[in-house]
Design an enzyme around this catalytic site. Sequence first.
Site, PDB file in Angstrom:
ATOM      1  CE  LYS A 172      -3.813   1.856   2.450  1.00  0.00           C
ATOM      2  NZ  LYS A 172      -5.280   1.742   2.720  1.00  0.00           N
ATOM      3  N   GLY A 203      -6.475   5.913   0.882  1.00  0.00           N
ATOM      4  CA  GLY A 203      -6.355   5.337  -0.454  1.00  0.00           C
ATOM      5  C   GLY A 203      -6.512   3.836  -0.433  1.00  0.00           C
ATOM      6  N   GLY A 205      -5.354  -0.160  -1.140  1.00  0.00           N
ATOM      7  CA  GLY A 205      -4.122  -0.910  -0.905  1.00  0.00           C
ATOM      8  C   GLY A 205      -3.238  -0.997  -2.137  1.00  0.00           C
ATOM      9  N   PRO A 206      -3.797  -1.492  -3.248  1.00  0.00           N
ATOM     10  CG  PRO A 206      -4.942  -3.017  -4.575  1.00  0.00           C
ATOM     11  CD  PRO A 206      -5.115  -2.109  -3.391  1.00  0.00           C
ATOM     12  N   GLY A 209      -1.222   2.054  -0.941  1.00  0.00           N
ATOM     13  CA  GLY A 209      -0.432   1.143  -0.098  1.00  0.00           C
ATOM     14  C   GLY A 209       0.823   0.672  -0.818  1.00  0.00           C
ATOM     15  CD  GLU A 247      -1.847  -8.856  13.797  1.00  0.00           C
ATOM     16  OE1 GLU A 247      -2.208 -10.007  13.462  1.00  0.00           O
ATOM     17  OE2 GLU A 247      -2.626  -7.943  14.095  1.00  0.00           O
ATOM     18  CB  CYS A 283      -6.046 -11.190  13.404  1.00  0.00           C
ATOM     19  SG  CYS A 283      -5.491 -10.031  14.638  1.00  0.00           S
ATOM     20  CD  GLU A 383      -8.143 -14.188   9.570  1.00  0.00           C
ATOM     21  OE1 GLU A 383      -7.672 -13.647   8.547  1.00  0.00           O
ATOM     22  OE2 GLU A 383      -7.787 -13.878  10.720  1.00  0.00           O
TER      23      GLU A 383
HETATM   24  O1  TXE Z   1      -8.021  -6.910   3.909  1.00  0.00           O
HETATM   25  P1  TXE Z   1      -6.871  -6.070   3.247  1.00  0.00           P
HETATM   26  P2  TXE Z   1      -9.501  -7.200   3.349  1.00  0.00           P
HETATM   27  C1  TXE Z   1      -8.077 -10.824   6.645  1.00  0.00           C
HETATM   28  C2  TXE Z   1      -9.433 -11.442   6.940  1.00  0.00           C
HETATM   29  C3  TXE Z   1     -10.319 -10.818   5.913  1.00  0.00           C
HETATM   30  C4  TXE Z   1      -9.379 -10.754   4.736  1.00  0.00           C
HETATM   31  C5  TXE Z   1      -9.731  -9.772   3.670  1.00  0.00           C
HETATM   32  O2  TXE Z   1      -9.357 -12.835   6.732  1.00  0.00           O
HETATM   33  O3  TXE Z   1     -11.454 -11.599   5.625  1.00  0.00           O
HETATM   34  O4  TXE Z   1      -8.136 -10.423   5.299  1.00  0.00           O
HETATM   35  O5  TXE Z   1      -9.881  -8.478   4.212  1.00  0.00           O
HETATM   36  C6  TXE Z   1      -4.330  -2.645   2.602  1.00  0.00           C
HETATM   37  N1  TXE Z   1      -0.452  -3.191  -0.723  1.00  0.00           N
HETATM   38  N2  TXE Z   1      -7.795  -9.667   7.480  1.00  0.00           N
HETATM   39  O6  TXE Z   1      -9.440  -7.588   1.925  1.00  0.00           O
HETATM   40  O7  TXE Z   1      -7.205  -5.762   1.813  1.00  0.00           O
HETATM   41  C7  TXE Z   1      -5.762  -2.159   2.594  1.00  0.00           C
HETATM   42  O8  TXE Z   1      -5.909  -0.973   1.834  1.00  0.00           O
HETATM   43  C8  TXE Z   1      -0.532  -2.443   0.372  1.00  0.00           C
HETATM   44  C9  TXE Z   1      -7.082  -9.945   8.699  1.00  0.00           C
HETATM   45  O9  TXE Z   1     -10.354  -6.054   3.699  1.00  0.00           O
HETATM   46  O10 TXE Z   1      -5.598  -6.767   3.526  1.00  0.00           O
HETATM   47  C10 TXE Z   1      -5.995  -1.975   4.073  1.00  0.00           C
HETATM   48  O11 TXE Z   1      -5.418  -0.748   4.516  1.00  0.00           O
HETATM   49  N3  TXE Z   1      -1.611  -2.405   1.175  1.00  0.00           N
HETATM   50  C11 TXE Z   1      -6.628  -8.724   9.349  1.00  0.00           C
HETATM   51  C12 TXE Z   1      -5.234  -3.131   4.688  1.00  0.00           C
HETATM   52  O12 TXE Z   1      -4.328  -3.566   3.681  1.00  0.00           O
HETATM   53  C13 TXE Z   1      -2.660  -3.177   0.840  1.00  0.00           C
HETATM   54  C14 TXE Z   1      -7.377  -7.482   9.221  1.00  0.00           C
HETATM   55  C15 TXE Z   1      -6.106  -4.321   5.088  1.00  0.00           C
HETATM   56  O13 TXE Z   1      -6.939  -4.686   4.027  1.00  0.00           O
HETATM   57  C16 TXE Z   1      -2.631  -4.013  -0.302  1.00  0.00           C
HETATM   58  C17 TXE Z   1      -8.037  -7.342   7.942  1.00  0.00           C
HETATM   59  C18 TXE Z   1      -1.465  -3.987  -1.108  1.00  0.00           C
HETATM   60  N4  TXE Z   1      -1.360  -4.725  -2.207  1.00  0.00           N
HETATM   61  C19 TXE Z   1      -8.259  -8.430   7.152  1.00  0.00           C
HETATM   62  N5  TXE Z   1      -3.810  -4.656  -0.384  1.00  0.00           N
HETATM   63  C20 TXE Z   1      -5.913  -8.868  10.675  1.00  0.00           C
HETATM   64  N6  TXE Z   1      -4.680  -9.351  10.660  1.00  0.00           N
HETATM   65  O14 TXE Z   1      -6.440  -8.501  11.704  1.00  0.00           O
HETATM   66  C21 TXE Z   1      -4.564  -4.252   0.656  1.00  0.00           C
HETATM   67  N7  TXE Z   1      -3.881  -3.352   1.393  1.00  0.00           N
END
Ligand code: TXE
Length: 481
Positions: A172, A203, A205-206, A209, A247, A283, A383
Amino acid sequence: MIPDRIQFYIGGAWTAPVSPARLSVENPATEQAIALIALGMDADIDAAVASARAAFPDWAATRPAERRAVLERVLEVTRARQADLARTITAEMGAPATMAFEEQAAVGVSHLEGFLAAFDEIPWQERLPNGTVIRREPIGVCGLITPWNWPINQIALKVLPAIATGCTCVLKPSELTPLSAMLYMEILDEAGVPAGVVNLVNGSGPVAGAALSRHPDVDMMSFTGSTRGGTAVSRDAAATVKRVTLELGGKSPNLVFADCGADLKARVAASAAECFLNSGQSCDAPTRMLVERSVYDTACEIAARVADETIVGDPTVEGDRMGPLVSAAQWSRVQGYIDGARTEGARLIAGGPGRPEGVNRGHFARPTVFADVTPDHTIWREEVFGPVLAITPFADEAEAVRLANDTDYGLAAYLQTGDPARAARVAAALRAGMVHVNGTPQSPGSPFGGYSMSGTGREGGLFGLEEYLEIKALHMPAGWN
Ligand code: TXE
């Protein structure tokens, strides 16, 4: 007309979604819609997991040499499609063209080379000195959730070890960057990865995912993204006791010692440029520069100059430049951190709020440097995920290490010094999964991952392959095996 990309890749075929929900994918440089995708729901995830489950017994039973042959074909096709991948990444998340080709898309090739080099090292079956036979077996069906910032990097780091170890999987990808993920499915298909071994559902995340993380027929979850997303996946996966690897983010320190001598200028300039790479959306970006007091003012000047001289603009133009942030939401988030740092008393020495001068469209931010940042400031701890560098002075090595480790994260750390003994001593004292000395980059096949809130597990090479393997201890009569 916006191109319609609503199908999912399930069981080796592009399949109509069950869900009627749709999302348009935006080009962050132009703010134009470039495609329409479907947002999968539980039924779509169920179909993809069923396909992965059905494919698992045959794929798990293949000989390592057969899987290696498939991966070698994936390598060929990825090389042939590298330019397509780069163009797609530029369009959907704004990475500048040259960097998109040489780094964002290129890691699809280099990670695979790293996995292939490690593949032959896996002791699929070995005997311990006590006589027990150890077998390494694929863990099963893997749920893979990836972010938007290095879309192909993260997909390659998860999908490839799943294929290599005999697992099957459901990917996903981020809903912000689905197009490069779909192109990657075309690459795997063309390379002859058998139907059902890799499946893709787009799709949110919430919804999608979470459905994947909770699914009783999924054995392992590998997630890259925000801490919020990672903890949600862990909670959702807990009831079915899945293996979870995460990660997450970072706030990586970069310790600059005065003993860099004549290299100081080059080391500080390269460090600042690395912080701004990918618009600061990495990251492991070196976002906290800690500088020995005797060279502090000089370092601040050099970093500010790099920020001022960074070209920001149209990411389709070749050459060194910075593109936009991925989305309006990310732009607002970054602006919030810039405003907050000024209010909290950090000293702005380059960049600042708003778009760069003359830019009135796209999610472009200004490369920004704050000096005199202290551990009380929000940008010390959180971050930003934007082109914002925080600089802080230190008195001596002990203080530098203490400040570096004053973080909830522990992904990367960076060290600039002319003294090899100091490099070894400080690297050992830093609580981080990766330490880069004097700009030495990560080699393909090295483990990527962090300590504490930066996550669990390692990706890439042998360590990354091991994450997808179960260990079976076989207690047999002597002489049998
Ligand atoms: O990330 P999300 P966002 C950090 C970075 C950024 C912040 C927000 O600080 O500013 O996160 O970014 C999936 N269950 N990083 O909100 O939402 C989502 O659909 C399952 C660091 O855009 O975490 C997507 O596929 N999956 C980072 C993925 O998570 C869920 C890279 C990443 O999106 C979910 C990105 C849930 N409840 C953001 N909620 C790194 N480590 O490099 C979201 N997702």
